[in-house]
Design an enzyme around this catalytic site. Structure first.
Site, PDB file in Angstrom:
ATOM      1  N   THR A  11       0.828  -1.202   0.000  1.00  0.00           N
ATOM      2  CA  THR A  11       0.000   0.000   0.000  1.00  0.00           C
ATOM      3  C   THR A  11       0.864   1.255   0.000  1.00  0.00           C
ATOM      4  OG1 THR A  11      -1.725  -1.159   1.236  1.00  0.00           O
ATOM      5  CG2 THR A  11      -1.810   1.240   1.231  1.00  0.00           C
ATOM      6  N   THR A  12       1.874   1.286   0.879  1.00  0.00           N
ATOM      7  CA  THR A  12       2.751   2.447   0.989  1.00  0.00           C
ATOM      8  C   THR A  12       3.592   2.618  -0.265  1.00  0.00           C
ATOM      9  OG1 THR A  12       2.819   2.004   3.370  1.00  0.00           O
ATOM     10  CG2 THR A  12       4.415   3.584   2.531  1.00  0.00           C
ATOM     11  N   TYR A  28     -12.865  -3.536  -2.650  1.00  0.00           N
ATOM     12  CA  TYR A  28     -14.000  -3.003  -3.400  1.00  0.00           C
ATOM     13  C   TYR A  28     -15.099  -4.023  -3.664  1.00  0.00           C
ATOM     14  CZ  TYR A  28     -16.840  -0.445  -6.735  1.00  0.00           C
ATOM     15  OH  TYR A  28     -17.893   0.156  -7.351  1.00  0.00           O
ATOM     16  N   TYR A  69      -2.942 -10.202   4.317  1.00  0.00           N
ATOM     17  CA  TYR A  69      -2.921  -8.791   4.717  1.00  0.00           C
ATOM     18  C   TYR A  69      -4.356  -8.323   4.886  1.00  0.00           C
ATOM     19  CZ  TYR A  69      -1.938  -3.714   4.115  1.00  0.00           C
ATOM     20  OH  TYR A  69      -1.858  -2.348   4.239  1.00  0.00           O
ATOM     21  N   ARG A  99      -9.213   0.107   4.439  1.00  0.00           N
ATOM     22  CA  ARG A  99      -8.979   0.436   3.033  1.00  0.00           C
ATOM     23  C   ARG A  99      -9.782  -0.449   2.083  1.00  0.00           C
ATOM     24  NH1 ARG A  99      -4.757   3.581   0.855  1.00  0.00           N
ATOM     25  NH2 ARG A  99      -3.410   4.521   2.403  1.00  0.00           N
ATOM     26  N   LYS A 131      -0.510  -9.968   8.103  1.00  0.00           N
ATOM     27  CA  LYS A 131      -0.368  -8.580   8.518  1.00  0.00           C
ATOM     28  C   LYS A 131      -1.755  -8.109   8.922  1.00  0.00           C
ATOM     29  CE  LYS A 131       0.744  -3.944   6.779  1.00  0.00           C
ATOM     30  NZ  LYS A 131       1.147  -3.144   5.584  1.00  0.00           N
ATOM     31  N   ILE A 173       4.921  -4.384  10.152  1.00  0.00           N
ATOM     32  CA  ILE A 173       5.162  -3.944   8.779  1.00  0.00           C
ATOM     33  C   ILE A 173       4.829  -2.458   8.779  1.00  0.00           C
ATOM     34  CG2 ILE A 173       4.536  -4.217   6.361  1.00  0.00           C
ATOM     35  CD1 ILE A 173       4.036  -7.166   6.909  1.00  0.00           C
TER      36      ILE A 173
END
Length: 291
Positions: free
Chosen positions: A44-45, A107, A133, A138, A161, A203
């Site tokens: 994501t980052t 989504y 994850y 999100r 995660k 993380i």
């Protein structure tokens, strides 16, 4: 496999948004020198959502190349299409990543059975260690501990995660998944306590800016030294929170540029940090003694 501070690495970009390989190499070198446990490339980052498949694989390959076996590289390969996730995970394996990190499909809101079948299909298709994850803030999709436990029985699914910030899940996941299943915090603000409760690492977004400090805090927490872990975490606390004053990775990329770690590139629809938040992020950097 990996216990400690694992950086959710930013993907440095030029002002026009193109990937900056020179800065990427510099970031990898910084984490090797700092003793960071492992790198997560294109999570994501790392702006995985705005890189196309070719760029995604390029960043993974380059990160592995620059790491040169000195630090493990975990590749973010999740997608809301099972076929796409399989393709990206194959790319990660071919590039030499040691593991893949797979976000829950976003989504389209699959059921718990859909999540199980999605991750099982990827695990069966690509023989590489895989880390689940879960970040419902999100994805609008929350993988329940019972579903994680079903997936933990698959040999190459090795951990999760967990980014809900809900510390009650640490004990629940450990009970359901066993002592060998790796539990990583995906929430810097609660990461220290997550490890003190039995987690295996963080993380981390903060680790992009303070890699040595994060690793030292993680070592203390993992050895059960609560007092030292809290003392090391306290200067980082403002960063843990203020790197999220706007959507990640907007603040961390701005802060990294301020520290001279990378340039000012970011991909639309993400934008550069709003001026109204600059003083707050600068103050957090000062508190962490990074400037």
């Amino acid at each position: 496999m990996f216990r400690g501070s694992i950086v959710a690495l930013i993907t440095p970009m030029h002002p026009d948004g193109e990937v900056d390989d020179i800065s990427l190499r510099r970031l990898v070198e910084c984490h090797v020198a700092a003793g960071t446990t492992a790198l997560v490339a294109v999570g994501t980052t790392g702006e995985s959502a705005t890189l196309d498949a070719t760029e995604h694989c390029h960043v993974i390959r380059r990160t592995v190349e620059f790491a040169a076996g000195r630090i493990p590289v975990i590749a973010g390969t999740g997608a809301n299409s099972t076929r796409e996730a399989i393709d990206l995970t194959r790319c990660a394996k071919d590039a030499g990543a040691v593991a893949a990190l797979l976000v829950t499909p976003y989504y389209n809101k699959p059921t718990q059975e859909g999540l199980y079948l999605h991750h099982r299909a990827i695990a069966e298709a690509v023989d590489i260690p895989q880390i689940l994850y879960n970040v419902p803030g999100r994805t609008a999709c929350d993988m329940q501990p019972e579903t994680v436990a079903r997936l933990a029985s698959i040999a190459n699914i090795i951990g999760i995660k967990e980014a809900t910030g809900d510390l009650t899940r640490v004990t629940r996941l450990r009970h359901l998944c066993g002592a060998d299943f790796l539990l990583y915090s995906g929430d810097d603000a609660t990461g220290c306590e997550f490890m003190l409760l039995g987690g295996d690492g963080v993380i981390s977004v903060t680790a992009n800016l303070a890699p040595q400090q994060m690793q030292a805090m993680c070592v203390a927490a993992l050895t059960g030294d609560r007092e030292r872990a809290h003392a090391l975490n306290q200067p980082l606390d403002a960063l843990h929170h203020d790197l999220f004053v706007q959507s990640n990775p907007i603040p961390v990329k701005w802060a990294a540029a301020e520290l001279g770690l990378c340039g000012t590139g970011i991909r639309l629809p993400l934008t550069w940090l709003s001026a109204e938040h600059e003083a707050r992020v600068l103050a957090a950097l000062t508190q962490a003694q990074l400037r």
